[in-house]
Design a protein around this motif. Structure first.
Motif, mmCIF file in Angstrom:
data_model
loop_
_atom_site.group_PDB
_atom_site.id
_atom_site.type_symbol
_atom_site.label_atom_id
_atom_site.label_comp_id
_atom_site.label_asym_id
_atom_site.label_seq_id
_atom_site.Cartn_x
_atom_site.Cartn_y
_atom_site.Cartn_z
ATOM 1 N N THR A 2 -46.085 -89.089 -14.764
ATOM 2 C CA THR A 2 -47.422 -88.626 -15.086
ATOM 3 C C THR A 2 -47.386 -87.184 -15.582
ATOM 4 N N THR A 3 -46.557 -86.358 -14.964
ATOM 5 C CA THR A 3 -46.436 -84.963 -15.371
ATOM 6 C C THR A 3 -45.891 -84.856 -16.788
ATOM 7 N N LEU A 4 -44.929 -85.681 -17.120
ATOM 8 C CA LEU A 4 -44.341 -85.671 -18.457
ATOM 9 C C LEU A 4 -45.372 -86.078 -19.509
ATOM 10 N N VAL A 5 -46.128 -87.118 -19.228
ATOM 11 C CA VAL A 5 -47.157 -87.574 -20.161
ATOM 12 C C VAL A 5 -48.229 -86.492 -20.331
ATOM 13 N N THR A 6 -48.635 -85.892 -19.239
ATOM 14 C CA THR A 6 -49.621 -84.810 -19.290
ATOM 15 C C THR A 6 -49.089 -83.645 -20.114
ATOM 16 N N GLN A 7 -47.841 -83.301 -19.898
ATOM 17 C CA GLN A 7 -47.216 -82.204 -20.637
ATOM 18 C C GLN A 7 -47.169 -82.503 -22.138
ATOM 19 N N ILE A 8 -46.801 -83.701 -22.492
ATOM 20 C CA ILE A 8 -46.715 -84.086 -23.910
ATOM 21 C C ILE A 8 -48.097 -84.080 -24.553
ATOM 22 N N LEU A 9 -49.079 -84.664 -23.878
ATOM 23 C CA LEU A 9 -50.433 -84.699 -24.430
ATOM 24 C C LEU A 9 -51.038 -83.301 -24.559
ATOM 25 N N SER A 10 -50.882 -82.485 -23.522
ATOM 26 C CA SER A 10 -51.449 -81.136 -23.593
ATOM 27 C C SER A 10 -50.743 -80.298 -24.651
ATOM 28 N N SER A 11 -49.459 -80.518 -24.842
ATOM 29 C CA SER A 11 -48.724 -79.785 -25.878
ATOM 30 C C SER A 11 -49.220 -80.154 -27.269
ATOM 31 N N THR A 12 -49.354 -81.441 -27.527
ATOM 32 C CA THR A 12 -49.790 -81.855 -28.866
ATOM 33 C C THR A 12 -51.246 -81.479 -29.132
ATOM 34 N N GLU A 13 -52.084 -81.562 -28.103
ATOM 35 C CA GLU A 13 -53.498 -81.269 -28.303
ATOM 36 C C GLU A 13 -53.803 -79.781 -28.376
ATOM 37 N N THR A 14 -52.861 -78.935 -28.008
ATOM 38 C CA THR A 14 -53.080 -77.494 -28.157
ATOM 39 C C THR A 14 -52.236 -76.908 -29.288
ATOM 40 N N LEU A 15 -51.024 -77.352 -29.416
ATOM 41 C CA LEU A 15 -50.145 -76.759 -30.428
ATOM 42 C C LEU A 15 -50.491 -77.191 -31.854
ATOM 43 N N ILE A 16 -50.891 -78.427 -32.048
ATOM 44 C CA ILE A 16 -51.230 -78.887 -33.401
ATOM 45 C C ILE A 16 -52.448 -78.129 -33.953
ATOM 46 N N PRO A 17 -53.564 -78.009 -33.222
ATOM 47 C CA PRO A 17 -54.678 -77.205 -33.755
ATOM 48 C C PRO A 17 -54.295 -75.734 -33.965
ATOM 49 N N ILE A 63 -52.516 -72.181 -24.218
ATOM 50 C CA ILE A 63 -51.106 -72.596 -24.164
ATOM 51 C C ILE A 63 -50.487 -72.220 -22.821
ATOM 52 N N ILE A 64 -50.807 -71.027 -22.326
ATOM 53 C CA ILE A 64 -50.276 -70.612 -21.019
ATOM 54 C C ILE A 64 -50.796 -71.531 -19.919
ATOM 55 N N VAL A 65 -52.084 -71.851 -19.950
ATOM 56 C CA VAL A 65 -52.686 -72.657 -18.877
ATOM 57 C C VAL A 65 -52.222 -74.107 -18.920
ATOM 58 N N TYR A 66 -52.171 -74.711 -20.109
ATOM 59 C CA TYR A 66 -51.938 -76.145 -20.185
ATOM 60 C C TYR A 66 -50.520 -76.558 -20.571
ATOM 61 N N VAL A 67 -49.795 -75.722 -21.284
ATOM 62 C CA VAL A 67 -48.499 -76.141 -21.792
ATOM 63 C C VAL A 67 -47.340 -75.591 -20.965
ATOM 64 N N MET A 68 -47.462 -74.376 -20.489
ATOM 65 C CA MET A 68 -46.359 -73.761 -19.733
ATOM 66 C C MET A 68 -46.101 -74.550 -18.448
ATOM 67 N N PRO A 69 -44.835 -74.600 -18.019
ATOM 68 C CA PRO A 69 -44.531 -75.298 -16.764
ATOM 69 C C PRO A 69 -45.248 -74.634 -15.587
ATOM 70 N N LYS A 70 -45.680 -75.447 -14.667
ATOM 71 C CA LYS A 70 -46.449 -74.940 -13.532
ATOM 72 C C LYS A 70 -45.505 -74.419 -12.442
ATOM 73 N N ASN A 71 -45.701 -73.165 -12.069
ATOM 74 C CA ASN A 71 -45.045 -72.616 -10.891
ATOM 75 C C ASN A 71 -46.116 -71.876 -10.099
ATOM 76 N N SER A 72 -45.770 -71.360 -8.945
ATOM 77 C CA SER A 72 -46.796 -70.781 -8.070
ATOM 78 C C SER A 72 -47.487 -69.573 -8.714
ATOM 79 N N THR A 73 -46.749 -68.759 -9.431
ATOM 80 C CA THR A 73 -47.347 -67.587 -10.068
ATOM 81 C C THR A 73 -48.312 -68.000 -11.171
ATOM 82 N N LEU A 74 -47.877 -68.901 -12.037
ATOM 83 C CA LEU A 74 -48.743 -69.345 -13.138
ATOM 84 C C LEU A 74 -49.952 -70.126 -12.641
#
Length: 113
Positions: A2-17, A63-74
């Motif tokens: 699920t995380t991988l799919v979310t990452q791919i979708l959020s990447s395409t929906e933010t990076l393409i525009p 991009i920072i909120v949706y595409v970057m990998p999630k860690n405690s700081t982010l």
């Protein structure tokens, strides 16, 4: 999975525009560079750079909120960055574009006088 799919979708929906917007800005910059008058070129660059600032704030924080990998700081910073793209970018638009309008400048002069 699920995380991988979310990452791919959020990447395409933010990076393409974002890439489409940046492509448009590059085309505008090329057109501006063809303007023969230095003063008109400077005015066009001034308007375009203001727009580019807002676009950078908007897409950069998304991009920072949706595409970057999630860690405690982010995860904690995501709340702050969310304010940037939901409040700061839309709030900045009128302040950037309105003073360039002659009618707005005249109204501000009347109010201040």
């Amino acid at each position: 999975m699920t995380t991988l799919v979310t990452q791919i979708l959020s990447s395409t929906e933010t990076l393409i525009p974002f890439l489409l917007t940046m492509t448009s800005c590059v085309c505008i910059m090329i057109t501006i560079l063809r303007i023969p008058s230095t003063s008109r070129r400077q005015k066009a660059f001034s308007t375009c750079s203001s727009h580019l600032d807002v676009v950078t704030i908007f897409y950069g924080t998304i991009i920072i909120v949706y595409v970057m990998p999630k860690n405690s700081t982010l995860r904690e910073l995501s709340k702050v960055f969310s304010i940037f793209y939901t409040i700061l970018a839309p709030l900045a638009n009128p302040h950037i574009y309105s003073p360039r309008n002659r009618e707005v400048k005249e109204a501000l002069r009347k109010v201040c006088s």
